[in-house]
Design a protein around this motif. Structure first.
Motif, short mmCIF file in Angstrom:
data_model
loop_
_atom_site.label_atom_id
_atom_site.label_comp_id
_atom_site.label_asym_id
_atom_site.label_seq_id
_atom_site.Cartn_x
_atom_site.Cartn_y
_atom_site.Cartn_z
N ARG A 31 13.90 3.91 -6.75
CA ARG A 31 12.52 3.49 -7.06
C ARG A 31 12.34 1.97 -6.98
N LYS A 32 13.41 1.21 -6.98
CA LYS A 32 13.29 -0.25 -6.98
C LYS A 32 12.43 -0.78 -5.82
N PRO A 33 12.58 -0.28 -4.59
CA PRO A 33 11.71 -0.76 -3.50
C PRO A 33 10.23 -0.51 -3.77
N LEU A 34 9.91 0.55 -4.52
CA LEU A 34 8.52 0.84 -4.85
C LEU A 34 7.93 -0.27 -5.70
N TRP A 35 8.64 -0.70 -6.74
CA TRP A 35 8.12 -1.76 -7.61
C TRP A 35 8.01 -3.07 -6.85
N ASP A 36 8.97 -3.36 -5.97
CA ASP A 36 8.90 -4.58 -5.16
C ASP A 36 7.70 -4.56 -4.23
N LYS A 37 7.42 -3.40 -3.62
CA LYS A 37 6.27 -3.29 -2.72
C LYS A 37 4.96 -3.45 -3.48
N LEU A 38 4.86 -2.88 -4.66
CA LEU A 38 3.65 -3.03 -5.46
C LEU A 38 3.41 -4.49 -5.83
N LYS A 39 4.47 -5.20 -6.19
CA LYS A 39 4.32 -6.62 -6.52
C LYS A 39 3.84 -7.41 -5.31
N MET A 40 4.37 -7.07 -4.15
CA MET A 40 3.97 -7.77 -2.93
C MET A 40 2.49 -7.51 -2.62
N VAL A 41 2.07 -6.27 -2.75
CA VAL A 41 0.66 -5.93 -2.51
C VAL A 41 -0.24 -6.65 -3.50
N GLY A 42 0.20 -6.67 -4.76
CA GLY A 42 -0.60 -7.33 -5.78
C GLY A 42 -0.77 -8.81 -5.55
N GLN A 43 0.26 -9.46 -5.05
CA GLN A 43 0.19 -10.89 -4.77
C GLN A 43 -0.75 -11.19 -3.60
N GLN A 44 -0.80 -10.27 -2.64
CA GLN A 44 -1.62 -10.50 -1.46
C GLN A 44 -3.10 -10.23 -1.71
N GLN A 45 -3.40 -9.25 -2.57
CA GLN A 45 -4.79 -8.81 -2.72
C GLN A 45 -5.18 -8.72 -4.19
N ILE A 46 -4.77 -9.70 -4.97
CA ILE A 46 -4.94 -9.66 -6.41
C ILE A 46 -6.39 -9.86 -6.83
N ASN A 47 -7.27 -10.32 -5.94
CA ASN A 47 -8.65 -10.61 -6.31
C ASN A 47 -9.58 -9.42 -6.12
N LEU A 48 -9.06 -8.28 -5.70
CA LEU A 48 -9.88 -7.09 -5.50
C LEU A 48 -9.60 -6.06 -6.58
N PRO A 49 -10.62 -5.27 -6.98
CA PRO A 49 -10.38 -4.15 -7.90
C PRO A 49 -9.37 -3.18 -7.27
#
Length: 207
Positions: free
Chosen positions: A70-88
C-alpha cells in the motif's frame, strides 16, 4: 456496459491489474469526466457537473492487502495533492487500512505500524471524513469488524462549503463490504437538528 447502460460512459484501471479493481461509469447528459491518472490502486479523475457547472476531483481507491504494497498508494495520493491542492477533492473506496485503533473490533490488536502510513497521508493532505450515517464498521467476516472503507474530502471542499454526505449500508448485500452512497450538491437538504429538552418546561402548569 454498452448494452446495459447505453447512455453512460465508463473508465477503469483494468490495464494496470490483471483482474481489474476499479470501474466507474457516469451519465453523459449530466456529468463530464476526464481521467487524469491511474494505477493498480487508484483511478484519479476530474469531474464536472453539467447542470450546476461545479467541478471537483475524484480519486477512487482500492488498497492492496499488505502494508508494504500500500505504500505506493499513499505516495501517489500525496503527489496528487501537492499538484492540485487548490481544487475540491473527494477520495473514496476501500483503503484496506484503519485510521485509528478503535476502527477495528475483534482479531489482533491494531499496531502503530498498521495505521502510520494512512494517518500520515491524511494529515499531510488535510483530509476529513464526510458527514455520514449508517454502519460504523464497513467490513466484516463475522469475527472481525473494521472500518476500512471511507469517503474523505480535502480542506478546500470544506472551505467552499459544498454539500456532501455519505450513507454506509450494512455489509453483506452484494459484498462483505458496506455499500456507500455519497450525495453531493443536493439543494435544500434538511440537516439533522439535535433534540433539546429544558427542565423548566416540566414545571409549567400546562406541561
Amino acid at each position: 456496459m454498452g448494452k446495459r447502460f447505453p447512455d453512460c460512459s465508463f473508465a477503469h484501471n483494468f490495464s494496470c491489474v490483471d483482474r481489474g479493481r476499479i470501474l466507474i461509469f457516469w451519465n453523459n447528459a449530466t456529468v463530464g469526466v476526464d481521467t487524469l491518472d491511474m494505477d493498480d490502486q487508484l483511478l484519479h479523475a476530474s469531474i464536472k457537473c453539467l447542470i450546476s457547472g461545479r467541478q471537483f476531483l475524484l480519486t477512487c481507491i482500492y488498497g492492496l492487502h499488505s502494508i508494504q504494497h500500500r505504500k505506493p498508494l499513499w505516495d501517489k495520493l500525496k503527489m496528487v495533492g501537492q499538484q492540485q491542492i487548490n481544487l475540491p477533492w473527494i477520495i473514496l473506496g476501500d483503503f484496506n487500512s484503519v485510521l485509528t485503533p478503535d476502527e477495528k473490533h475483534g482479531g489482533l490488536l491494531v499496531t502503530n505500524r498498521e495505521i502510520r502510513d494512512l494517518s500520515d497521508c491524511v494529515a499531510f493532505l488535510e483530509l476529513y471524513d464526510t458527514q455520514h450515517v449508517g454502519c460504523f464498521y464497513t467490513w466484516s467476516n463475522n469475527t472481525v469488524h473494521s472500518k476500512i472503507d471511507r469517503v474523505m474530502i480535502n480542506s478546500v471542499w470544506m472551505q467552499h462549503g459544498l454539500d456532501i454526505y455519505t450513507e454506509f449500508l450494512p455489509p453483506g448485500c452484494i459484498s462483505d463490504h458496506s455499500l456507500s452512497i455519497t450525495t453531493v450538491f443536493r439543494e435544500n437538504r434538511r440537516r439533522n437538528i439535535p433534540f433539546k429538552f429544558y427542565n423548566m418546561w416540566a414545571a409549567h402548569n400546562l406541561f
